[in-house]
Write a protein that holds these residues in place. Structure first.
Motif, PDB file in Angstrom:
ATOM      1  N   PHE A 103       0.811  -1.220   0.000  1.00  0.00           N
ATOM      2  CA  PHE A 103       0.000   0.000   0.000  1.00  0.00           C
ATOM      3  C   PHE A 103       0.847   1.275   0.000  1.00  0.00           C
ATOM      4  O   PHE A 103       0.306   2.370   0.074  1.00  0.00           O
ATOM      5  CB  PHE A 103      -0.949  -0.020   1.200  1.00  0.00           C
ATOM      6  N   GLY A 104       2.156   1.118  -0.111  1.00  0.00           N
ATOM      7  CA  GLY A 104       3.020   2.277  -0.274  1.00  0.00           C
ATOM      8  C   GLY A 104       3.418   2.950   1.019  1.00  0.00           C
ATOM      9  O   GLY A 104       3.208   2.432   2.116  1.00  0.00           O
ATOM     10  N   THR A 105       3.983   4.134   0.888  1.00  0.00           N
ATOM     11  CA  THR A 105       4.499   4.905   2.017  1.00  0.00           C
ATOM     12  C   THR A 105       3.631   6.123   2.295  1.00  0.00           C
ATOM     13  O   THR A 105       2.891   6.574   1.418  1.00  0.00           O
ATOM     14  CB  THR A 105       5.935   5.368   1.719  1.00  0.00           C
ATOM     15  N   PRO A 110      -2.463   9.834  -0.477  1.00  0.00           N
ATOM     16  CA  PRO A 110      -3.271  11.038  -0.667  1.00  0.00           C
ATOM     17  C   PRO A 110      -3.376  11.809   0.651  1.00  0.00           C
ATOM     18  O   PRO A 110      -3.263  11.226   1.736  1.00  0.00           O
ATOM     19  CB  PRO A 110      -4.633  10.493  -1.099  1.00  0.00           C
ATOM     20  N   GLU A 111      -3.588  13.083   0.559  1.00  0.00           N
ATOM     21  CA  GLU A 111      -3.673  13.921   1.752  1.00  0.00           C
ATOM     22  C   GLU A 111      -4.769  13.410   2.698  1.00  0.00           C
ATOM     23  O   GLU A 111      -5.885  13.127   2.282  1.00  0.00           O
ATOM     24  CB  GLU A 111      -3.966  15.368   1.362  1.00  0.00           C
ATOM     25  N   GLY A 112      -4.410  13.263   3.978  1.00  0.00           N
ATOM     26  CA  GLY A 112      -5.362  12.832   4.981  1.00  0.00           C
ATOM     27  C   GLY A 112      -5.524  11.331   5.101  1.00  0.00           C
ATOM     28  O   GLY A 112      -6.324  10.871   5.925  1.00  0.00           O
ATOM     29  N   GLU A 113      -4.795  10.555   4.301  1.00  0.00           N
ATOM     30  CA  GLU A 113      -4.916   9.095   4.363  1.00  0.00           C
ATOM     31  C   GLU A 113      -3.599   8.459   4.806  1.00  0.00           C
ATOM     32  O   GLU A 113      -2.519   8.988   4.556  1.00  0.00           O
ATOM     33  CB  GLU A 113      -5.337   8.530   3.008  1.00  0.00           C
ATOM     34  N   THR A 114      -3.707   7.316   5.457  1.00  0.00           N
ATOM     35  CA  THR A 114      -2.543   6.565   5.923  1.00  0.00           C
ATOM     36  C   THR A 114      -2.563   5.179   5.296  1.00  0.00           C
ATOM     37  O   THR A 114      -3.563   4.463   5.418  1.00  0.00           O
ATOM     38  CB  THR A 114      -2.555   6.423   7.453  1.00  0.00           C
ATOM     39  N   GLU A 158      -9.214   5.900  -0.270  1.00  0.00           N
ATOM     40  CA  GLU A 158     -10.657   6.114  -0.238  1.00  0.00           C
ATOM     41  C   GLU A 158     -11.123   6.959  -1.413  1.00  0.00           C
ATOM     42  O   GLU A 158     -12.248   6.809  -1.877  1.00  0.00           O
ATOM     43  CB  GLU A 158     -11.053   6.797   1.078  1.00  0.00           C
ATOM     44  N   GLN A 159     -10.261   7.854  -1.880  1.00  0.00           N
ATOM     45  CA  GLN A 159     -10.630   8.749  -2.975  1.00  0.00           C
ATOM     46  C   GLN A 159      -9.489   8.818  -3.981  1.00  0.00           C
ATOM     47  O   GLN A 159      -8.366   8.424  -3.699  1.00  0.00           O
ATOM     48  CB  GLN A 159     -10.959  10.150  -2.449  1.00  0.00           C
ATOM     49  N   GLY A 160      -9.811   9.355  -5.149  1.00  0.00           N
ATOM     50  CA  GLY A 160      -8.794   9.563  -6.174  1.00  0.00           C
ATOM     51  C   GLY A 160      -8.564   8.321  -7.011  1.00  0.00           C
ATOM     52  O   GLY A 160      -8.840   7.189  -6.594  1.00  0.00           O
ATOM     53  N   CYS A 161      -8.012   8.572  -8.231  1.00  0.00           N
ATOM     54  CA  CYS A 161      -7.729   7.450  -9.119  1.00  0.00           C
ATOM     55  C   CYS A 161      -6.790   7.907 -10.232  1.00  0.00           C
ATOM     56  O   CYS A 161      -7.220   8.549 -11.196  1.00  0.00           O
ATOM     57  CB  CYS A 161      -9.017   6.898  -9.719  1.00  0.00           C
ATOM     58  N   GLY A 162      -5.516   7.623 -10.074  1.00  0.00           N
ATOM     59  CA  GLY A 162      -4.547   7.971 -11.106  1.00  0.00           C
ATOM     60  C   GLY A 162      -4.368   9.452 -11.328  1.00  0.00           C
ATOM     61  O   GLY A 162      -3.983   9.870 -12.424  1.00  0.00           O
ATOM     62  N   GLU A 163      -4.641  10.249 -10.292  1.00  0.00           N
ATOM     63  CA  GLU A 163      -4.549  11.692 -10.473  1.00  0.00           C
ATOM     64  C   GLU A 163      -3.096  12.161 -10.580  1.00  0.00           C
ATOM     65  O   GLU A 163      -2.188  11.553 -10.035  1.00  0.00           O
ATOM     66  CB  GLU A 163      -5.249  12.437  -9.322  1.00  0.00           C
ATOM     67  N   GLN A 164      -2.908  13.251 -11.314  1.00  0.00           N
ATOM     68  CA  GLN A 164      -1.571  13.827 -11.445  1.00  0.00           C
ATOM     69  C   GLN A 164      -1.189  14.523 -10.144  1.00  0.00           C
ATOM     70  O   GLN A 164      -2.016  15.164  -9.497  1.00  0.00           O
ATOM     71  CB  GLN A 164      -1.514  14.811 -12.605  1.00  0.00           C
ATOM     72  N   VAL A 165       0.072  14.369  -9.778  1.00  0.00           N
ATOM     73  CA  VAL A 165       0.581  14.949  -8.544  1.00  0.00           C
ATOM     74  C   VAL A 165       1.577  16.036  -8.902  1.00  0.00           C
ATOM     75  O   VAL A 165       2.512  15.804  -9.684  1.00  0.00           O
ATOM     76  CB  VAL A 165       1.254  13.879  -7.661  1.00  0.00           C
ATOM     77  N   ALA A 166       1.375  17.226  -8.342  1.00  0.00           N
ATOM     78  CA  ALA A 166       2.262  18.339  -8.631  1.00  0.00           C
ATOM     79  C   ALA A 166       3.679  18.013  -8.186  1.00  0.00           C
ATOM     80  O   ALA A 166       3.901  17.261  -7.243  1.00  0.00           O
ATOM     81  CB  ALA A 166       1.769  19.604  -7.926  1.00  0.00           C
TER      82      ALA A 166
END
Length: 210
Positions: A103-105, A110-114, A158-166
């Protein structure tokens, strides 16, 4: 002449900064899909919804931010089929697929998720089942977007899907885990070389005309 030399050095430093930014281009936050080949991970050429692993295969999924397949982080942890499926006996008319779910680091979350701890699972499914079916058997709930892109495993994220990250949100390259190399980029090396060359030329010019 000294002023010209300083300007040349400043210009070269700007080129280095540009090279560094290009080397850390913006990426995408998504689940990458891997297949185990001997003792190494290979980026899968198909998606989980079309890949049909054989009995005894080991497959991995890793959630991270990456630019493309060459930049993607590999699943971590042990990946031996005999270990993962030790408690799942073979059964006639089925196949067993070992899954490594990373599940990564926190840096890639995403912001607010662990991210949950990485884990393994052994899916016993029908002989013609896809990897997506194997995931459904051991890692629900799954979430997909309208294009059948796998967005979440066991409800994460919980949210998001393949979104671009600045770019500013990306973890520095030196801190990335499980990358094939951690050295400086070619652009950065070339930029530093340019600094040395321009700096030496400027100093030589000042001395020659002084």
């Amino acid at each position: 002449m000294i002023r010209r030399a300083v300007l040349l050095l400043l210009a070269s430093l700007l080129l280095v900064a540009g090279a560094g930014q290009a080397a850390q281009a913006a990426g995408y936050r998504y689940w990458s899909f891997w297949e185990r080949d001997g003792d190494r991970w290979v980026y899968a050429t198909q998606g989980p919804s079309t890949a049909r692993p054989a009995d005894g295969d080991v497959q991995g999924l890793r959630f991270a931010v990456s630019e493309d397949s060459s930049d993607a982080a590999r699943p971590r942890g042990r990946a031996a089929f005999e270990t993962i499926c030790a408690r799942t006996p073979a059964k006639e008319g089925t196949k067993r697929v070992a899954l490594v779910l990373d599940f990564g680091t926190p840096a890639d979350a995403p912001e607010g998720e662990t991210p949950p701890p990485a884990r393994t699972a052994c899916a016993r499914v029908s002989p013609d089942a896809t990897t997506a079916k194997a995931l459904t058997a051991v890692a629900k709930p799954l979430r997909y977007d309208t294009n059948a892109l796998l967005c979440a495993i066991s409800g994460y994220p919980e949210q998001g899907c393949g979104e671009q990250v600045a770019q500013k949100e990306r973890k520095p390259a030196a801190e990335r885990q499980d990358r094939p190399d951690g050295g400086p980029s070619l652009g950065l090396v070339a930029g530093l070389g340019l600094v040395v060359l321009l700096g030496g030329a400027a100093i030589w010019q000042v001395r020659r005309r002084g």
